[in-house]
Design a protein around this motif. Sequence first.
Motif, short mmCIF file in Angstrom:
data_model
loop_
_atom_site.label_atom_id
_atom_site.label_comp_id
_atom_site.label_asym_id
_atom_site.label_seq_id
_atom_site.Cartn_x
_atom_site.Cartn_y
_atom_site.Cartn_z
N UNK A 151 0.83 -1.20 0.00
CA UNK A 151 0.00 0.00 0.00
C UNK A 151 0.87 1.25 0.00
N UNK A 152 0.65 2.09 -0.99
CA UNK A 152 1.25 3.43 -1.00
C UNK A 152 0.17 4.39 -0.54
N UNK A 153 0.34 4.92 0.66
CA UNK A 153 -0.64 5.80 1.27
C UNK A 153 -0.28 7.25 0.94
N UNK A 154 -1.06 7.86 0.07
CA UNK A 154 -0.80 9.24 -0.36
C UNK A 154 -1.67 10.19 0.45
N UNK A 155 -1.04 11.21 1.01
CA UNK A 155 -1.77 12.11 1.91
C UNK A 155 -1.00 13.41 2.07
N UNK A 156 -1.68 14.43 2.57
CA UNK A 156 -1.01 15.70 2.80
C UNK A 156 -0.13 15.69 4.05
N UNK A 157 -0.62 15.07 5.12
CA UNK A 157 0.12 15.03 6.39
C UNK A 157 0.66 13.62 6.60
N UNK A 158 1.86 13.37 6.09
CA UNK A 158 2.40 12.01 6.08
C UNK A 158 2.69 11.50 7.49
N UNK A 159 3.32 12.30 8.33
CA UNK A 159 3.69 11.83 9.66
C UNK A 159 2.46 11.41 10.47
N UNK A 160 1.44 12.27 10.49
CA UNK A 160 0.23 11.96 11.25
C UNK A 160 -0.51 10.78 10.64
N UNK A 161 -0.63 10.77 9.34
CA UNK A 161 -1.36 9.70 8.66
C UNK A 161 -0.70 8.35 8.81
N UNK A 162 0.61 8.30 8.68
CA UNK A 162 1.32 7.03 8.81
C UNK A 162 1.25 6.51 10.24
N UNK A 163 1.26 7.40 11.21
CA UNK A 163 1.12 6.97 12.60
C UNK A 163 -0.24 6.28 12.81
N UNK A 164 -1.30 6.86 12.22
CA UNK A 164 -2.62 6.23 12.32
C UNK A 164 -2.65 4.88 11.62
N UNK A 165 -2.02 4.81 10.44
CA UNK A 165 -2.01 3.56 9.68
C UNK A 165 -1.23 2.47 10.41
N UNK A 166 -0.12 2.84 11.02
CA UNK A 166 0.66 1.82 11.75
C UNK A 166 -0.10 1.33 12.97
N UNK B 243 -3.35 1.16 13.09
CA UNK B 243 -4.45 0.35 12.58
C UNK B 243 -4.00 -1.00 12.07
N UNK B 244 -2.77 -1.09 11.56
CA UNK B 244 -2.30 -2.33 10.94
C UNK B 244 -1.31 -3.10 11.80
N UNK B 245 -0.70 -2.43 12.77
CA UNK B 245 0.35 -3.07 13.54
C UNK B 245 1.68 -3.12 12.79
N UNK B 246 1.75 -2.44 11.67
CA UNK B 246 2.97 -2.45 10.86
C UNK B 246 4.05 -1.59 11.50
N UNK B 247 5.28 -2.04 11.39
CA UNK B 247 6.39 -1.27 11.91
C UNK B 247 6.88 -0.24 10.91
N UNK B 248 7.76 0.63 11.36
CA UNK B 248 8.28 1.70 10.50
C UNK B 248 9.06 1.15 9.32
N UNK B 249 9.60 -0.07 9.45
CA UNK B 249 10.41 -0.66 8.38
C UNK B 249 9.60 -1.56 7.45
N UNK B 250 8.30 -1.62 7.65
CA UNK B 250 7.45 -2.47 6.81
C UNK B 250 7.48 -1.96 5.36
N UNK B 251 7.96 -2.78 4.44
CA UNK B 251 8.08 -2.37 3.04
C UNK B 251 6.75 -2.42 2.29
N UNK B 252 5.72 -2.96 2.92
CA UNK B 252 4.41 -3.00 2.26
C UNK B 252 3.52 -1.85 2.68
N UNK B 253 4.04 -0.90 3.44
CA UNK B 253 3.28 0.27 3.84
C UNK B 253 4.17 1.49 3.67
#
Length: 305
Positions: free
Chosen positions: A31-46, A48-58
């Motif tokens: 998943x390539x998550x495109x958004x205006x506020x990347x830091x906040x959005x990626x924190x929510x996605x991680x 929600x998914x339990x994915x780590x910062x090094x997850x290559x699929x997010x």
Amino acid sequence: MMTSRTVVVTGASRGLGLASAAHLHRAGWTVVAAMRSVDEGMARLRDATGAGAADRRLIGVRLDLTDAESISGAVKDIEQAVGAPYALVHNAGISAAGMVEETPVSLWERMFATNVFGPVALTRALLPSMRAAGAGRIVLVSSQGGVRGMPATAPYSAVKGALERWGESMAGEVASFGIGVSVLVTGTYDTDIITDAGTTDCRVLDGPYARHHQTMDRRGRAAMRYAARSPEAFAVGLEKALQSNKPFDRRAVGPDARMLMVASRLLPPSALHHMVRVMMGIPRFGAIRPVPATATRLPADSDPA
């Protein structure tokens, strides 16, 4: 579905986009998550998914659909990270409330820039790599306003209608390259876009449309309490659309959207107009009489000739 397939989801920091990105990641997509506020959005996605910062699929990518440079930069980041994406989901958008007479033209321009012009520019930039790959799917997230123009949300209905006509046109152009187009007509979902916080409010509550606003606001809030579904339910419908092999696919996601699409096929436009009017509590044709203009009086010593 191949686990190696990549999907770009715009507006992935909240609402339907967040739920969709999280669901697809759990289903094995990159998943390539495109958004205006990347830091906040990626924190929510991680979260929600339990994915780590090094997850290559997010992968998070900054994207502002009203900024041409941001779109160009996002395309470079997407293609550098994953090459040609298999799927592109146009979910990002903004909403507004207000009658045509109340809504400034500047808001119409911003609505079209965010909901139509930006998605067109992003698609144009990604299509060469998708064509070269010979397979893919472009998903346009529409709404009930794209099926029938709704009172008090004319700009939103207009952009969703334009989005659907664009998708229909594009489907005929890209099908021979192995790329399909899906239009998803969404029902009512519990997201910010249906709340006061997520909508630009142009209503004049003490103006000539006050009677309309009072009734429509009361009925609309009641409908949202009973009809709004979880964003996760939409994400399931999106995943099904991504698995379609049709060159063009238009489907409802949600029972209320499905009912409206059936009604739009069965009823003549005048009947559908009255159905919407009654549901929203709008007075019948000619029920509100114009306020007579104050007569202009000439000064006593003036000459009418």
